[in-house]
Design a protein around this motif. Structure first.
Motif, PDB file in Angstrom:
ATOM      1  N   ILE A   1     -48.643 -38.380  -9.802  1.00 45.06           N
ATOM      2  CA  ILE A   1     -47.793 -38.142 -10.979  1.00 45.06           C
ATOM      3  C   ILE A   1     -48.353 -36.975 -11.784  1.00 45.06           C
ATOM      4  O   ILE A   1     -47.628 -36.089 -12.218  1.00 45.06           O
TER       5      ILE A   1
ATOM      6  N   LYS B   1     -38.168 -37.711 -16.455  1.00 46.87           N
ATOM      7  CA  LYS B   1     -39.020 -36.540 -16.342  1.00 46.87           C
ATOM      8  C   LYS B   1     -39.809 -36.531 -15.032  1.00 46.87           C
ATOM      9  O   LYS B   1     -39.915 -35.522 -14.348  1.00 46.87           O
ATOM     10  N   VAL B   2     -40.363 -37.691 -14.681  1.00 48.44           N
ATOM     11  CA  VAL B   2     -41.156 -37.782 -13.458  1.00 48.44           C
ATOM     12  C   VAL B   2     -40.253 -37.589 -12.237  1.00 48.44           C
ATOM     13  O   VAL B   2     -40.584 -36.860 -11.302  1.00 48.44           O
TER      14      VAL B   2
ATOM     15  N   GLN C   1     -43.879 -44.741 -11.870  1.00 44.46           N
ATOM     16  CA  GLN C   1     -42.589 -44.098 -12.097  1.00 44.46           C
ATOM     17  C   GLN C   1     -42.174 -43.205 -10.930  1.00 44.46           C
ATOM     18  O   GLN C   1     -41.167 -42.522 -11.004  1.00 44.46           O
TER      19      GLN C   1
ATOM     20  N   TYR D   1     -37.946 -51.035 -12.995  1.00 45.40           N
ATOM     21  CA  TYR D   1     -38.086 -51.272 -14.418  1.00 45.40           C
ATOM     22  C   TYR D   1     -38.857 -50.158 -15.098  1.00 45.40           C
ATOM     23  O   TYR D   1     -39.043 -50.133 -16.281  1.00 45.40           O
ATOM     24  N   LEU D   2     -39.317 -49.234 -14.302  1.00 44.82           N
ATOM     25  CA  LEU D   2     -40.066 -48.134 -14.879  1.00 44.82           C
ATOM     26  C   LEU D   2     -39.341 -46.851 -14.542  1.00 44.82           C
ATOM     27  O   LEU D   2     -39.597 -46.245 -13.514  1.00 44.82           O
ATOM     28  N   LEU D   3     -38.415 -46.477 -15.352  1.00 40.24           N
ATOM     29  CA  LEU D   3     -37.684 -45.266 -15.050  1.00 40.24           C
ATOM     30  C   LEU D   3     -38.115 -44.171 -16.001  1.00 40.24           C
ATOM     31  O   LEU D   3     -38.166 -44.369 -17.197  1.00 40.24           O
ATOM     32  N   ALA D   4     -38.442 -43.055 -15.436  1.00 42.87           N
ATOM     33  CA  ALA D   4     -38.802 -41.919 -16.264  1.00 42.87           C
ATOM     34  C   ALA D   4     -38.131 -40.695 -15.671  1.00 42.87           C
ATOM     35  O   ALA D   4     -38.532 -40.201 -14.621  1.00 42.87           O
TER      36      ALA D   4
ATOM     37  N   HIS E   1     -44.701 -49.904  -8.781  1.00 46.19           N
ATOM     38  CA  HIS E   1     -45.268 -50.207 -10.095  1.00 46.19           C
ATOM     39  C   HIS E   1     -45.549 -48.949 -10.915  1.00 46.19           C
ATOM     40  O   HIS E   1     -46.177 -49.008 -11.961  1.00 46.19           O
TER      41      HIS E   1
END
Lengths: 334, 169
Positions: A318, A91-92, A217, A86-89, A215
């Motif tokens: 990160i 860029k990361v 990215q 649920y935490l998609l980024a 929890h």
């Protein structure tokens, strides 16, 4: 604060209105009194017994972001039900892949993991040295091995150094532990009580790291020290290196030396030694207690639990891969 | 790029928060304060039927729009960053206006403080919003994340652990 729940008894877990209901089943297949688990207070479920469940339950768990980790009869980790990412980024993700692809960056991060892991191992030995156990030989050897970390030319050489450090470290266990001896590290299956505890504990640490990564990215399959595996969440293995000495080994020392776990908590057979349910329960209880213990974090200037330290490690990672702040491994400072 | 009310809000609180949010590095799920805010939203005005009043257009999402009286309601937990809140509401009015819905007023509500504030869109505000919308785009697209601001407000931010985690040298 959400808690991990451990299911040892066989039974049926289901969604009941908006919460979870667990009906244990006894040896004759008779249903026992149901227990209700407050869904808002559940972080992860660890399933050791056999569990009946249907897709309605998993849909519900997925929505509530609750992961379920499964273990087979021999307490090997077999897999997890993971809620949708649920935490998609993007860029990361791209930065993480890029950091892996650049040899110098990958090696740098891998070195940091070993650097932190070995420092924390050394701390454990120094603690027992100060308590009248003679570990000076092991301490000296590890210290000199640690100096090779920064000189390692590639990740496989680094893994070699790590292997040597770990071997010396485990040799010291005999002197630390009362009443039990460990002739050496054995896996799949563990041959003695201490190995059984180490295997079990390492797996708990691994699944905890996986959860922390989930929890954030970060992508759990792109790792730096361990080879990115297609079946394993190898970034969790990287992180676990740092926390195994602090979370797992310390708990083992305590359980054994305070006789909170005994001969009868193990099932010893010809070629293997496993924890009985009573042993697993004692370990988990002490382990959970450890996760909940807090320290005053000298950089964040607030109280932080041991469990939360894993999450902080992800944040630092990160920031490193995004090029903001070089990653420094967590080293226990007290 | 779609600019939401959150972007406008964060722009006024912390540029770094804006950048992190816009680049998908979100932390709200870990914050107890954010959870508290959600509860306040759910329970503060039970008589308002959400179903008929929540509106979404052009990326903005308005908590409660009272069409009869032409009022945008925005619920907040605390008035610590009041300026950011009022710009968020003004932005809603601005977007509505562009859609041809004119003469709308805003009300900022702090149910736990028993406070409310009326908001109107002035001529200067339109120019200002247009200007910062461009700036927001520039910030969000830049490669590096903006530096930490290091203010008292950081303590209550869901990014606190992210921004300030680290090891002593």
């Amino acid at each position: 604060m959400k808690k991990n729940y451990y299911l040892f008894n066989p039974g049926r877990l289901s969604r009941k209105d908006n919460t979870l209901k667990f009906v244990p089943v006894d040896e004759e297949g008779q249903e026992q009194k149901p227990r209700f688990l407050p869904v808002e207070g559940v972080s992860d479920l660890y399933v050791f017994g056999s569990l009946d469940a249907n897709s309605a339950l998993y849909n519900f768990l997925g929505k509530k972001q609750i992961a379920v980790h499964f273990f087979d009869y021999y307490e090997n980790y077999t897999g997890s039900f993971m809620p949708r990412d649920y935490l998609l980024a993007g860029k990361v993700q791209i930065a993480q892949t890029r950091a892996y692809l650049r040899k110098s960056r990958r090696l740098g991060l891998a070195q940091a993991f070993i650097e932190g892991a070995s420092f924390n191992m050394l701390k454990n030995l120094q603690y027992y040295q100060s308590r009248q156990k003679d570990l000076s030989a092991e301490i000296d050897t590890i210290q000199s091995l640690r100096s090779q970390i920064s000189g390692a030319q590639d990740v496989s050489a680094l893994m070699g150094v790590e292997g040597n450090i770990r071997q010396v470290y485990y040799q010291a266990f005999d002197a630390i532990l009362k009443d039990f001896s460990m002739p050496g590290r054995t896996k799949r299956p563990p041959q003695d009580e201490i190995n059984a505890l180490i295997s079990f504990g390492n797996m708990m640490c691994y699944s905890g790291c996986l959860r922390a990564i989930h929890h954030t990215q970060l992508n759990p399959t792109i790792s730096f020290l361990h080879e990115p595996g297609y079946r394993r969440y190898s970034l969790a293995l990287d992180l676990a290196e740092i926390f195994k000495p602090i979370l797992v080994d310390r708990v083992i020392f305590k359980l054994i030396n305070k006789q909170m776990i005994k001969e009868k908590d193990f099932d010893r057979q010809l070629n293997r030694c496993l924890l009985k349910d009573s042993g697993k329960k004692s370990f988990i209880q002490a382990y959970e207690q450890r996760l909940g213990e807090t320290i005053h974090h000298r950089v964040l200037k607030k109280k932080v639990s041991y469990g939360h330290l894993i999450k902080l490690e992800c944040y630092k990672l990160i920031k490193d891969i995004l090029g903001e702040q070089p990653y420094k491994p967590f080293k226990i400072w007290w | 790029m779609i600019i939401t009310g959150t972007h406008i809000n964060y722009y006024h609180v912390c540029k770094r928060e804006l950048w992190l949010f816009a680049n998908g590095i979100q932390m709200e799920h870990t914050s107890e304060l954010v959870g508290e805010g959600k509860l306040i939203h759910e329970y503060a005005y039970p008589q308002r039927s959400e179903k008929y009043s929540e509106i979404e257009l052009d990326g903005i999402k308005i908590d409660y729009y009272d069409a009869k009286n032409k009022i945008v309601h925005e619920i907040k937990k605390s008035d610590k960053v009041e300026k950011a809140h009022s710009w968020q509401v003004k932005y809603y009015l601005f977007v509505l206006e562009k859609k041809g819905i004119t003469g709308v007023k805003g009300i900022l509500e702090y149910p736990t403080l028993r406070l409310r504030e009326e908001i109107e869109l002035q001529e200067d505000d339109r120019l200002y919003l247009q200007k910062i919308m461009q700036e927001i785009e520039t910030i969000c697209r830049q490669e590096a994340m903006p530096p930490r601001i290091g203010k008292k407000i950081c303590r209550a931010c869901s990014y606190y652990d992210f921004c300030w985690s680290g090891e002593e040298p």
